[in-house]
Design an enzyme around this catalytic site. Structure first.
Site, PDB file in Angstrom:
ATOM      1  N   ALA A  29      -0.457 -14.249   7.097  1.00  0.00           N
ATOM      2  CA  ALA A  29      -0.902 -13.045   6.391  1.00  0.00           C
ATOM      3  C   ALA A  29      -0.452 -11.794   7.120  1.00  0.00           C
ATOM      4  O   ALA A  29      -0.122 -11.844   8.305  1.00  0.00           O
ATOM      5  CB  ALA A  29      -2.416 -13.041   6.260  1.00  0.00           C
ATOM      6  N   ASN A  30      -0.447 -10.694   6.410  1.00  0.00           N
ATOM      7  CA  ASN A  30      -0.289  -9.379   7.030  1.00  0.00           C
ATOM      8  C   ASN A  30      -1.680  -8.814   7.275  1.00  0.00           C
ATOM      9  O   ASN A  30      -2.637  -9.163   6.579  1.00  0.00           O
ATOM     10  CB  ASN A  30       0.449  -8.436   6.081  1.00  0.00           C
ATOM     11  CG  ASN A  30       1.941  -8.649   6.102  1.00  0.00           C
ATOM     12  OD1 ASN A  30       2.438  -9.618   6.673  1.00  0.00           O
ATOM     13  ND2 ASN A  30       2.662  -7.759   5.475  1.00  0.00           N
ATOM     14  N   ARG A  31      -1.762  -7.915   8.222  1.00  0.00           N
ATOM     15  CA  ARG A  31      -3.024  -7.256   8.509  1.00  0.00           C
ATOM     16  C   ARG A  31      -3.237  -6.152   7.462  1.00  0.00           C
ATOM     17  O   ARG A  31      -2.452  -5.221   7.379  1.00  0.00           O
ATOM     18  CB  ARG A  31      -2.912  -6.636   9.897  1.00  0.00           C
ATOM     19  CG  ARG A  31      -4.172  -6.563  10.669  1.00  0.00           C
ATOM     20  CD  ARG A  31      -3.945  -5.847  11.978  1.00  0.00           C
ATOM     21  NE  ARG A  31      -3.415  -6.698  13.032  1.00  0.00           N
ATOM     22  CZ  ARG A  31      -4.130  -7.616  13.683  1.00  0.00           C
ATOM     23  NH1 ARG A  31      -5.378  -7.836  13.362  1.00  0.00           N
ATOM     24  NH2 ARG A  31      -3.589  -8.323  14.640  1.00  0.00           N
ATOM     25  N   SER A  32      -4.237  -6.285   6.643  1.00  0.00           N
ATOM     26  CA  SER A  32      -4.540  -5.255   5.645  1.00  0.00           C
ATOM     27  C   SER A  32      -5.986  -5.392   5.203  1.00  0.00           C
ATOM     28  O   SER A  32      -6.419  -6.484   4.837  1.00  0.00           O
ATOM     29  CB  SER A  32      -3.621  -5.421   4.424  1.00  0.00           C
ATOM     30  OG  SER A  32      -4.058  -4.602   3.362  1.00  0.00           O
ATOM     31  N   VAL A  96       2.264  -7.349   1.285  1.00  0.00           N
ATOM     32  CA  VAL A  96       2.673  -8.687   0.841  1.00  0.00           C
ATOM     33  C   VAL A  96       3.368  -9.398   2.009  1.00  0.00           C
ATOM     34  O   VAL A  96       4.221  -8.804   2.674  1.00  0.00           O
ATOM     35  CB  VAL A  96       3.643  -8.567  -0.352  1.00  0.00           C
ATOM     36  CG1 VAL A  96       4.043  -9.947  -0.861  1.00  0.00           C
ATOM     37  CG2 VAL A  96       3.021  -7.740  -1.478  1.00  0.00           C
TER      38      VAL A  96
END
Ligand code: C5P
Length: 218
Positions: A29-32, A96
């Protein structure tokens, strides 16, 4: 009564990260946090727009008046964006994941005792923003986001052309943006760069929507 300058318009927003499963218990995942995208959805709804918010996994309440579609992966997000068209304005705020695991294990991957980590083969995810910009159902105003740690404006300017968006909103994530409540946005378009001051994400969202309203009124 509050003015509703976006009445009759459909605004499509993506927000949050995507999760790309490696096996049933692990993901990439990306950090968001999704905070900035949700704030933009709230501001658009307040301005009278019909808002579709396609959200990755986040821990946030749905803003009032917003239709929310929850997804997990980039491919699901791409499909949800496509299903939500047509739209007058698209604002792609989601972080994304650029890659997903080539093969998703159906069972949890176990340590095999050899000390050798399992191979992790990655494949590229669809670029939802670039695909939308090339689509024959491209919304008249498409806005992308760019989280950068360095050379923020230069990277955003390059991204504008590469993605085919009308605006790229750059934010400097080197400082305190991730998961925090404060953001500094730079709106990069063919017309130049407009840098907003450091603002609470709600105020930054309101300023961005105000600029959208201005441009549509021209
Ligand atoms: O170049 P980068 O991928 O960082 O660009 C970020 C912009 O592109 C954001 O607006 C993001 O929502 C969008 N994006 C996308 N699909 C991807 C990757 C990024 O829509 N696979």
């Amino acid at each position: 009564e509050a003015p509703r300058p976006l009445a009759g318009r459909h605004v499509l927003i993506t927000a949050g990260p995507t999760h790309e499963p490696i096996d049933p218990v692990r993901y990439i995942a990306n950090r968001s946090s999704g905070k900035q995208g949700f704030a933009i959805a709230a501001a658009a709804a307040k301005s009278g727009a019909r808002v579709t918010l396609v959200s990755g996994p986040v821990n946030l309440p749905t803003p009032p008046g917003v239709t929310r579609v929850d997804v997990e992966t980039a491919r699901q997000m791409a499909a949800a964006v496509d299903a939500a068209l047509p739209a007058d304005i698209a604002i792609m705020v989601a972080a994304v994941a650029d890659w997903r695991s080539a093969g998703e294990a159906t069972q949890k991957i176990k340590k095999d005792g050899s000390g050798a980590p399992p191979p992790l083969q990655l494949v590229e995810n669809p670029d939802i923003l670039a695909t939308l910009c090339k689509s024959d159902r491209r919304p008249p105003l498409v806005i992308g986001f760019a989280a950068e740690t360095n050379d923020v404006i230069a990277h955003a300017t390059a991204k504008l052309a590469r993605k085919g968006a009308d605006w790229i909103v750059a934010n400097d994530v080197a400082t305190h943006t991730m998961g925090g409540d404060i953001n500094r946005l730079h709106i990069v378009s063919a017309a130049g760069v407009e840098s907003l001051p450091e603002l609470h994400k709600d105020a930054a969202a309101a300023a961005l929507i105000e600029k959208v309203v201005d441009v549509l009124a021209r």
